[in-house]
Motif scaffolding. Sequence first.
Motif, PDB file in Angstrom:
ATOM      1  N   ILE A 198       0.842  -1.190   0.000  1.00 25.40           N
ATOM      2  CA  ILE A 198       0.000   0.000   0.000  1.00 25.40           C
ATOM      3  C   ILE A 198       0.879   1.241   0.000  1.00 25.40           C
ATOM      4  CG2 ILE A 198      -1.916  -1.120   1.219  1.00 25.40           C
ATOM      5  CD1 ILE A 198      -0.954   0.400   3.770  1.00 25.40           C
ATOM      6  N   GLU A 199       0.280   2.359  -0.381  1.00 25.13           N
ATOM      7  CA  GLU A 199       0.970   3.642  -0.295  1.00 25.13           C
ATOM      8  C   GLU A 199       0.745   4.221   1.097  1.00 25.13           C
ATOM      9  OE1 GLU A 199       2.969   4.932  -2.493  1.00 25.13           O
ATOM     10  OE2 GLU A 199       2.614   3.323  -3.949  1.00 25.13           O
ATOM     11  N   LEU A 200       1.803   4.697   1.706  1.00 24.57           N
ATOM     12  CA  LEU A 200       1.701   5.266   3.050  1.00 24.57           C
ATOM     13  C   LEU A 200       2.650   6.443   3.163  1.00 24.57           C
ATOM     14  CD1 LEU A 200       0.664   5.020   6.041  1.00 24.57           C
ATOM     15  CD2 LEU A 200       2.729   3.679   6.468  1.00 24.57           C
ATOM     16  N   THR A 201       2.113   7.573   3.563  1.00 25.06           N
ATOM     17  CA  THR A 201       2.931   8.760   3.778  1.00 25.06           C
ATOM     18  C   THR A 201       2.796   9.187   5.227  1.00 25.06           C
ATOM     19  OG1 THR A 201       2.592   9.492   1.487  1.00 25.06           O
ATOM     20  CG2 THR A 201       3.377  11.130   3.067  1.00 25.06           C
ATOM     21  N   ALA A 202       3.881   9.100   5.961  1.00 22.83           N
ATOM     22  CA  ALA A 202       3.865   9.492   7.369  1.00 22.83           C
ATOM     23  C   ALA A 202       4.127  10.989   7.474  1.00 22.83           C
ATOM     24  CB  ALA A 202       4.910   8.708   8.147  1.00 22.83           C
ATOM     25  N   PRO A 203       3.419  11.673   8.360  1.00 20.59           N
ATOM     26  CA  PRO A 203       3.628  13.128   8.498  1.00 20.59           C
ATOM     27  C   PRO A 203       5.020  13.450   9.022  1.00 20.59           C
ATOM     28  CG  PRO A 203       2.263  12.291  10.280  1.00 20.59           C
ATOM     29  CD  PRO A 203       2.428  11.158   9.320  1.00 20.59           C
ATOM     30  N   SER A 204       5.508  14.619   8.662  1.00 23.65           N
ATOM     31  CA  SER A 204       6.825  15.054   9.118  1.00 23.65           C
ATOM     32  C   SER A 204       6.699  15.864  10.401  1.00 23.65           C
ATOM     33  CB  SER A 204       7.520  15.884   8.041  1.00 23.65           C
ATOM     34  OG  SER A 204       6.762  17.052   7.747  1.00 23.65           O
ATOM     35  N   PRO A 212      11.340   7.256   7.568  1.00 24.86           N
ATOM     36  CA  PRO A 212      11.719   6.811   6.214  1.00 24.86           C
ATOM     37  C   PRO A 212      11.502   5.310   6.009  1.00 24.86           C
ATOM     38  CG  PRO A 212      13.675   6.982   7.568  1.00 24.86           C
ATOM     39  CD  PRO A 212      12.521   7.378   8.446  1.00 24.86           C
ATOM     40  N   TYR A 213      10.234   4.884   6.156  1.00 24.78           N
ATOM     41  CA  TYR A 213       9.944   3.477   5.912  1.00 24.78           C
ATOM     42  C   TYR A 213      10.254   3.145   4.453  1.00 24.78           C
ATOM     43  CZ  TYR A 213       7.151   4.446  10.086  1.00 24.78           C
ATOM     44  OH  TYR A 213       6.737   4.859  11.327  1.00 24.78           O
ATOM     45  N   ASP A 214      10.712   1.942   4.214  1.00 27.22           N
ATOM     46  CA  ASP A 214      11.028   1.549   2.840  1.00 27.22           C
ATOM     47  C   ASP A 214       9.768   1.275   2.032  1.00 27.22           C
ATOM     48  OD1 ASP A 214      14.036   1.393   2.716  1.00 27.22           O
ATOM     49  OD2 ASP A 214      13.640   0.240   4.524  1.00 27.22           O
ATOM     50  N   PRO A 256       2.773   6.262  16.906  1.00 24.72           N
ATOM     51  CA  PRO A 256       1.505   6.185  16.173  1.00 24.72           C
ATOM     52  C   PRO A 256       1.335   7.296  15.134  1.00 24.72           C
ATOM     53  CG  PRO A 256       1.152   5.748  18.492  1.00 24.72           C
ATOM     54  CD  PRO A 256       2.589   6.204  18.362  1.00 24.72           C
ATOM     55  N   ILE A 257       0.693   6.944  14.041  1.00 28.57           N
ATOM     56  CA  ILE A 257       0.390   7.886  12.965  1.00 28.57           C
ATOM     57  C   ILE A 257      -1.087   8.241  13.051  1.00 28.57           C
ATOM     58  CG2 ILE A 257       0.336   8.243  10.467  1.00 28.57           C
ATOM     59  CD1 ILE A 257       2.585   6.208  10.222  1.00 28.57           C
ATOM     60  N   VAL A 258      -1.367   9.517  13.156  1.00 27.09           N
ATOM     61  CA  VAL A 258      -2.739   9.996  13.322  1.00 27.09           C
ATOM     62  C   VAL A 258      -3.535   9.790  12.030  1.00 27.09           C
ATOM     63  CG1 VAL A 258      -4.168  12.020  13.838  1.00 27.09           C
ATOM     64  CG2 VAL A 258      -1.996  11.689  15.033  1.00 27.09           C
TER      65      VAL A 258
END
Length: 220
Positions: free
Chosen positions: A102-108, A120-122, A159-161
């Motif tokens: 899946i596509e996942l973008t974690a906030p900075s 920086p998950y692969d 955790p990612i909101v």
Amino acid sequence: MKKNTLLRASECLPEFSGKSFDTPAVEQRIERKIAQYKRSGPKLSWDYRGFENLLRQGYQLKSPEKVLDAIGDSRYPEEKAAKTPIAKAIFNNLPVDEWTPIELTAPSKELSPGIEYSPPYDFALKQGNRIACIFYCPYASIALKKAQRDPLLQLLSKPIVGYSEIFELHYFEFPKIKSTRTPFYEAKVFSYSNTEAFEKHLEKFQRKNEAEDRSLFGGH
């Protein structure tokens, strides 16, 4: 902040738990690490850029064999020896027939003015209500001690909101021990931790890095 920066900064932490991150000894480690890397630098004819995309294809095609065949087609024996155990370990612990990419973008997050951190998950995988965030250390020279690794894992597994799924960090190292790549693997459910001391350490490492050579740890 790149993966390489996180890993090299983690190497500079004390090797035993309970020790402060803000000491002259840690400062000296940072200076030595940057000087060492600046002096030697990467000299390989190949690198790991795009390797995470090749691993993702194994899940998209449900075929780890095709990924291993692609690695085997390299004309560099060292590249085959380095990338094959990484692919095998990830596919063995996260079977391709059980997970979907899946596509996942974690906030900075801004650690300080001008310095931002984003995990920086692969790549990321999903299985039902579970999301696996993959982070692998490809470098043969890096073998973190538990006291150095734990702060990194705590930061990567915050955790990612905005999601209701259960998030998991799947972390891999592949240090070379007696001429053989020896995989280390740890899975961790996301949870809240106090990472302030480690974040300050990362800021200090990055400031010193930028003062020497802004692009020094810019690689994957």
